[in-house]
Every structure is written in structure tokens, then in C-alpha cells.
Design a protein around this motif. Structure first.
Motif, PDB file in Angstrom:
ATOM      1  N   ASN A  85       0.787  -1.137  -0.127  1.00 45.10           N
ATOM      2  CA  ASN A  85       0.060   0.042   0.098  1.00 45.10           C
ATOM      3  C   ASN A  85       0.815   1.266  -0.138  1.00 45.10           C
ATOM      4  O   ASN A  85       1.452   1.631   1.115  1.00 45.10           O
ATOM      5  CB  ASN A  85      -0.824   0.058   1.211  1.00 45.10           C
ATOM      6  CG  ASN A  85      -1.836   1.255   1.343  1.00 45.10           C
ATOM      7  OD1 ASN A  85      -1.877   2.142   0.477  1.00 45.10           O
ATOM      8  ND2 ASN A  85      -2.515   1.564   2.350  1.00 45.10           N
ATOM      9  N   VAL A  86       1.007   1.839  -0.942  1.00 49.76           N
ATOM     10  CA  VAL A  86       1.712   3.139  -1.383  1.00 49.76           C
ATOM     11  C   VAL A  86       0.933   4.447  -0.870  1.00 49.76           C
ATOM     12  O   VAL A  86      -0.331   4.497  -1.314  1.00 49.76           O
ATOM     13  CB  VAL A  86       2.340   3.253  -2.844  1.00 49.76           C
ATOM     14  CG1 VAL A  86       2.994   4.462  -2.994  1.00 49.76           C
ATOM     15  CG2 VAL A  86       3.263   2.067  -3.131  1.00 49.76           C
ATOM     16  N   ILE A  87       1.493   5.253   0.072  1.00 50.27           N
ATOM     17  CA  ILE A  87       0.405   6.391   0.352  1.00 50.27           C
ATOM     18  C   ILE A  87       0.707   7.585  -0.291  1.00 50.27           C
ATOM     19  O   ILE A  87       0.092   8.528   0.232  1.00 50.27           O
ATOM     20  CB  ILE A  87       0.779   6.548   2.143  1.00 50.27           C
ATOM     21  CG1 ILE A  87       2.154   6.992   2.299  1.00 50.27           C
ATOM     22  CG2 ILE A  87       0.375   5.134   2.831  1.00 50.27           C
ATOM     23  CD1 ILE A  87       2.323   7.389   3.914  1.00 50.27           C
ATOM     24  N   ASN A  88       1.672   7.660  -1.329  1.00 47.34           N
ATOM     25  CA  ASN A  88       1.961   8.879  -1.930  1.00 47.34           C
ATOM     26  C   ASN A  88       1.780   8.590  -3.522  1.00 47.34           C
ATOM     27  O   ASN A  88       2.577   7.709  -3.735  1.00 47.34           O
ATOM     28  CB  ASN A  88       2.970   9.728  -1.391  1.00 47.34           C
ATOM     29  CG  ASN A  88       3.244  11.152  -2.097  1.00 47.34           C
ATOM     30  OD1 ASN A  88       3.431  11.169  -3.411  1.00 47.34           O
ATOM     31  ND2 ASN A  88       3.271  11.914  -1.283  1.00 47.34           N
ATOM     32  N   ARG A  89       0.966   9.238  -4.299  1.00 46.42           N
ATOM     33  CA  ARG A  89       0.804   8.670  -5.758  1.00 46.42           C
ATOM     34  C   ARG A  89       1.941   8.962  -6.428  1.00 46.42           C
ATOM     35  O   ARG A  89       2.027   8.500  -7.580  1.00 46.42           O
ATOM     36  CB  ARG A  89      -0.546   9.283  -6.100  1.00 46.42           C
ATOM     37  CG  ARG A  89      -0.345  10.990  -6.159  1.00 46.42           C
ATOM     38  CD  ARG A  89      -1.672  11.414  -6.738  1.00 46.42           C
ATOM     39  NE  ARG A  89      -1.503  12.809  -6.894  1.00 46.42           N
ATOM     40  CZ  ARG A  89      -2.619  13.695  -7.190  1.00 46.42           C
ATOM     41  NH1 ARG A  89      -3.720  13.154  -7.775  1.00 46.42           N
ATOM     42  NH2 ARG A  89      -2.525  15.141  -7.487  1.00 46.42           N
ATOM     43  N   HIS A  90       2.847  10.208  -6.110  1.00 44.46           N
ATOM     44  CA  HIS A  90       3.988  10.332  -6.747  1.00 44.46           C
ATOM     45  C   HIS A  90       5.052   9.348  -6.800  1.00 44.46           C
ATOM     46  O   HIS A  90       5.942   9.255  -7.567  1.00 44.46           O
ATOM     47  CB  HIS A  90       4.465  11.764  -6.485  1.00 44.46           C
ATOM     48  CG  HIS A  90       3.395  12.852  -6.558  1.00 44.46           C
ATOM     49  ND1 HIS A  90       2.916  13.158  -7.648  1.00 44.46           N
ATOM     50  CD2 HIS A  90       3.170  13.728  -5.694  1.00 44.46           C
ATOM     51  CE1 HIS A  90       2.160  14.210  -7.517  1.00 44.46           C
ATOM     52  NE2 HIS A  90       2.350  14.749  -6.461  1.00 44.46           N
ATOM     53  N   THR A  91       5.021   8.425  -5.939  1.00 46.74           N
ATOM     54  CA  THR A  91       5.927   7.647  -5.648  1.00 46.74           C
ATOM     55  C   THR A  91       5.851   6.068  -6.044  1.00 46.74           C
ATOM     56  O   THR A  91       6.438   5.271  -5.824  1.00 46.74           O
ATOM     57  CB  THR A  91       6.380   7.293  -3.769  1.00 46.74           C
ATOM     58  OG1 THR A  91       5.025   6.800  -3.235  1.00 46.74           O
ATOM     59  CG2 THR A  91       6.600   8.933  -3.480  1.00 46.74           C
ATOM     60  N   LEU A  92       4.486   5.897  -6.567  1.00 45.78           N
ATOM     61  CA  LEU A  92       4.091   4.534  -7.109  1.00 45.78           C
ATOM     62  C   LEU A  92       5.004   3.878  -8.061  1.00 45.78           C
ATOM     63  O   LEU A  92       5.465   2.483  -7.495  1.00 45.78           O
ATOM     64  CB  LEU A  92       2.606   4.631  -7.605  1.00 45.78           C
ATOM     65  CG  LEU A  92       1.893   3.348  -8.082  1.00 45.78           C
ATOM     66  CD1 LEU A  92       1.985   2.242  -6.930  1.00 45.78           C
ATOM     67  CD2 LEU A  92       0.697   3.402  -8.483  1.00 45.78           C
ATOM     68  N   SER A  93       5.457   4.530  -8.794  1.00 40.40           N
ATOM     69  CA  SER A  93       6.234   3.728  -9.886  1.00 40.40           C
ATOM     70  C   SER A  93       7.623   3.406  -9.332  1.00 40.40           C
ATOM     71  O   SER A  93       8.350   2.275  -9.747  1.00 40.40           O
ATOM     72  CB  SER A  93       6.199   4.674 -11.228  1.00 40.40           C
ATOM     73  OG  SER A  93       7.298   5.828 -10.790  1.00 40.40           O
ATOM     74  N   PHE A  94       8.147   4.119  -8.211  1.00 41.23           N
ATOM     75  CA  PHE A  94       9.483   3.870  -7.555  1.00 41.23           C
ATOM     76  C   PHE A  94       9.229   2.336  -6.854  1.00 41.23           C
ATOM     77  O   PHE A  94      10.064   1.424  -7.139  1.00 41.23           O
ATOM     78  CB  PHE A  94       9.765   4.743  -6.514  1.00 41.23           C
ATOM     79  CG  PHE A  94      10.910   4.368  -5.663  1.00 41.23           C
ATOM     80  CD1 PHE A  94      12.327   4.254  -5.965  1.00 41.23           C
ATOM     81  CD2 PHE A  94      10.544   3.983  -4.340  1.00 41.23           C
ATOM     82  CE1 PHE A  94      13.042   3.765  -5.042  1.00 41.23           C
ATOM     83  CE2 PHE A  94      11.619   3.845  -3.476  1.00 41.23           C
ATOM     84  CZ  PHE A  94      12.851   3.699  -4.007  1.00 41.23           C
TER      85      PHE A  94
END
Length: 333
Positions: free
Chosen positions: A111-120
Motif C-alpha cells: 500500500n503506497v501512501i503517496n501517488r507520486h512515488t508509486l512507480s518507484f
């Protein structure tokens, strides 16, 4: 479904029958599922066997529990679903370190909590990752709103003052009262080891004294840290909030400001500021001049202030507890 949240705070407790509806941190997942909480210091493999779903906070700043998290994840029964929750700032995960990739790979979902970091995170692990976040108690917090005409002409500096002072550099140039908070270090005997590891001090006023010395500004009011319910009540009456965030995290200050209909000057790295406060979201944390201009406009332009403050309720609905609970379950069931 039996659900447990694992995190770094000590203790064991259950949300069954509780109504702690101002909780806006990772513990909100416990209330969303009416589940249980167990701290990493206490949890055992036998505990894990009692649940259908484990949500594990992977924040490793301070005391690093990653080795224990990995051990628990790898030893769990096949019937137990394991969700890694990327808590804290995603920049904390940029530096290569032991265990973090193995922890994520051992999970069923991240569960990624920041959308800008998803691809990382999608590149870092073979485990499915999606941007979901943390449930937000909308219904309770909107009840704490203060009418604009009853708000006090003051600016609230959102982060703890020892963390950064770019927010202060804005607040002190707005021509209104400004204030922020500082934490008091606990000296409870039961947590004295953890306190020392986290703070390298047992001086209860360490951070308060540091801030007083470094800022050296009599115009700055430094308040003692308070609990979440008191924090919301106290700051709902501020005319504006300042949060020039440099962390790619969940951005709870933005959600709180939106629910309270208080304008906040913030940055896009919070993940959802662009949706909730498009007119007062800056590109980065170093835009002091632009932030001051925005603050002065909010204080002088009543129509602009009202437009920024009145975040549509439908924009907040996406963060509701039931909505995020359904999103998470759709990924693991």
C-alpha cells in the motif's frame, strides 16, 4: 475478517466497540476494520496465526524493525494475507539498505501512501503495489469547523518546529500572529530504552529548548505538543495553515485543513494537495517568496480566501474509511 495492524508504538489494543473517530494516522486502519493493534516489540509468530490480514507499517526511521518484520512475514501461514504499508516519507526508501526489498517481496500487497512515488515502489519490488493511502475520519472532523468570521487572525505552522523552518520564514512575514508546536520527550520508565534510541536524550524539553535557541524570535509562540483531538480543536480557528512539506508522505495536514475548510499553503509532494488546494499548492518547499504572496492574498482578499477554503465535499469522499477499505480488499481478496 480478523485484521491486525503492526507498528512501532508499544502495546496491544482493539478497536472493537471503540469510537476513536479523530484518528488520522496509520492506526486508522485498525478502526476501519474494527481490528487489533500490536506493537513490534510484543508481536510474535503465534499472534500472526490468529489473523486473516496483517497490515505492517514499514517505517524504519528511528528504531529499525525490518528484520523482525521479515521474519514474521516469512513465517506466517499461507492463509494469512500480508500488506506492507509504506509509512513515513518515500525518500527514506531511496537509500539502499538491508531488508526493505525482502520485506516488500515477502508481502502479498504494498500500500503506497503517496501517488507520486508509486512507480518507484513498483520498480523496487515484484509484489503488486498500488496507491491507496490511509482512511480518514471525515464525518467527525468536519464537525469541528469554525465559521470564517469567528476565526482568529493568526497563522499555524504545521510541522514540529525543530524539523524545518521554511514554514516559519513565511509565517513571520505575513503581519499576523504565528505559532507552532514542539514535542516533549516522554520519560516513562516503561519506554526509556526506546526514548533514548529515538532522541538520544532523556531531557523532556530537549526540542523546546533547541527551537527557542535557534529561532530566537519572541514573536513566535511555541506550544507544547497535544493529542490529535485537541490539535484539531485548537487549530480549526486559525485563519490559515502553512505546510511547505519536503516529504513524499500521506500529507495529513492537507486533509485536516480540507476537512476543516481552512486554507493551507503547501507543496505538491504531499500527494493530494493539488486536488484539494490547487490555488495554494506550490511546486516545492523552497518557494518562500511565492508562499508569502499567497499568504498575504489570503489575508486580504476575502473572495479568494472563501474560494480556497471551501473544498468540495465530494473531493474528500475518496479518502473515507469505507472507500479505502474496499480498495484494499479488492487488491487482496
Amino acid at each position: 475478517m480478523r485484521v491486525v495492524l503492526l507498528s512501532s508504538n508499544r502495546g496491544r489494543w482493539s478497536a472493537k466497540g471503540q469510537n476513536h473517530t479523530t484518528e488520522n494516522g496509520v492506526e486508522a486502519w485498525v478502526y476501519a476494520f474494527e481490528g487489533d493493534y500490536i506493537g513490534y516489540d510484543e508481536v510474535t509468530p503465534k499472534d500472526i496465526q490468529q489473523y486473516d490480514l496483517v497490515i505492517a507499517n514499514t517505517n524504519h526511521i528511528g528504531i529499525n524493525y525490518l528484520p523482525k518484520i521479515l521474519s514474521l512475514a516469512e513465517a506466517r501461514p499461507k492463509s494469512v494475507k500480508w500488506v506492507s504499508l509504506i509509512e513515513g516519507s518515500a525518500t527514506d526508501y531511496l537509500k539502499p539498505m538491508p531488508f526493505i526489498r525482502r520485506v516488500l517481496d515477502a508481502s502479498d500487497f504494498v500500500n503506497v501512501i503517496n501517488r507520486h512515488t508509486l512507480s518507484f515502489f513498483q520498480a523496487l519490488t515484484s509484489t503488486p503495489c498500488e496507491y491507496i493511502g490511509i482512511p480518514y475520519p471525515i464525518d467527525t472532523i468536519i464537525k469541528l469547523r469554525v465559521p470564517i468570521e469567528k476565526r482568529l487572525r493568526r497563522a499555524f505552522i504545521c510541522p514540529m518546529l525543530f524539523k524545518r523552518w521554511n514554514d516559519y520564514l513565511v509565517a513571520k512575514n505575513l503581519g499576523v500572529e504565528f505559532y507552532g508546536y514542539e514535542r516533549r520527550i516522554s520519560r516513562k520508565l516503561s519506554t526509556i530504552k526506546e526514548t533514548w534510541l529515538l532522541h538520544r536524550s532523556l531531557n523532556a524539553n530537549k526540542y523546546f529548548e533547541f527551537v527557542q535557541s535557534v529561532y530566537a524570535d519572541d514573536a513566535l509562540t511555541i506550544r507544547r505538543e497535544v493529542g490529535i483531538a485537541q490539535y484539531l480543536t485548537d487549530n480549526a480557528s486559525a485563519l490559515l495553515w502553512i505546510n511547505l512539506d519536503d516529504r513524499f508522505t500521506w500529507g495529513r495536514y492537507v486533509l485536516d485543513a480540507a476537512a476543516l475548510h481552512v486554507p493551507i499553503i503547501t507543496t505538491r509532494c504531499t500527494g493530494h494537495a493539488e486536488d484539494l488546494f490547487p490555488h495554494t499548492t506550490l511546486e516545492h518547499e523552497f518557494q518562500i517568496k511565492e508562499a508569502i504572496e499567497l499568504g498575504k492574498r489570503l489575508l486580504s482578499d476575502e473572495a479568494f480566501y472563501k474560494m480556497v477554503a471551501e473544498v468540495p465535499e465530494e473531493k474528500l469522499e475518496q479518502f473515507r474509511s469505507d472507500t479505502l477499505k474496499e480498495k484494499l480488499l479488492s487488491q487482496i481478496c
